[in-house]
Design an enzyme around this catalytic site. Sequence first.
Site, PDB file in Angstrom:
ATOM      1  N   LYS A   1       0.711  33.352 -21.567  1.00  0.00           N
ATOM      2  CA  LYS A   1       0.295  33.537 -20.172  1.00  0.00           C
ATOM      3  C   LYS A   1      -0.028  35.005 -19.908  1.00  0.00           C
ATOM      4  O   LYS A   1      -1.065  35.339 -19.328  1.00  0.00           O
ATOM      5  CB  LYS A   1       1.397  33.069 -19.215  1.00  0.00           C
TER       6      LYS A   1
ATOM      7  N   ASP B   1       0.954  30.516 -14.027  1.00  0.00           N
ATOM      8  CA  ASP B   1       2.271  31.038 -13.638  1.00  0.00           C
ATOM      9  C   ASP B   1       2.904  30.021 -12.682  1.00  0.00           C
ATOM     10  O   ASP B   1       2.382  28.920 -12.502  1.00  0.00           O
ATOM     11  CB  ASP B   1       2.133  32.432 -12.995  1.00  0.00           C
TER      12      ASP B   1
END
Length: 211
Positions: A123, A141
Amino acid sequence: MLIRTPKEVKEIKKRFLTHYPNAKTELNYSDLYQLLVAVILSAQCTDKRVNLITPKLFQKYPTIFDLAKAEVKDVEELIKSCTYFSNKAKHLVNMAKMVVEEYKGEIPKDEKELVKLPGVGKKSANVVMIEYFGKNLMAVDTHVFRVSHRLGLSSAKTPDKTQQELTTLFKTDLNKLHHAMVLFGRYICTAKEPKCKNCFLKEFCVKERDT
Ligand code: SF4
């Protein structure tokens, strides 16, 4: 599981891009080094908190070469108001050492290389590539995960799977959509008490439909 039709996906995409035409990260940074450090610090921590921490950190360690020579305990002291500061301090120094030793001080400009750095997960690597290079990538997220599920865009159990699903659904403008979904999740579709009255995607909301 709700499956969005291509027409619905197109409309959701259009509305995100219309409402957030210039969305970008709320992390403060002035170069790739500062962005990478801020993104590592932002895991499980708010951007607001990170922005309070980084000015002093960058004053003491203005370049990746300075950070590579830092003592972990000194970095800890500067970032101690951040969640998991002890681990993050180790990651930051080790990340800087690796960039200096293995990449001649040049932060890699490729997500597949970035994930090799300590403290940089998939991420975080994608966030750096999206923000700094405008690459057509999605990063999931907590906000993007929640919003995707509330809008019936994903029913996946993990952020990784959700990332794959959003990538397949939206295909283009993923970087802009990432930022838009983060801002939407942070200020409108909040975890607690979402501002549904101000929601421009209400008719697509699974949560609204179920309540
Ligand atoms: S209606 Fe409310 S819960 Fe649903 S997507 Fe909009 S803000 Fe989120």
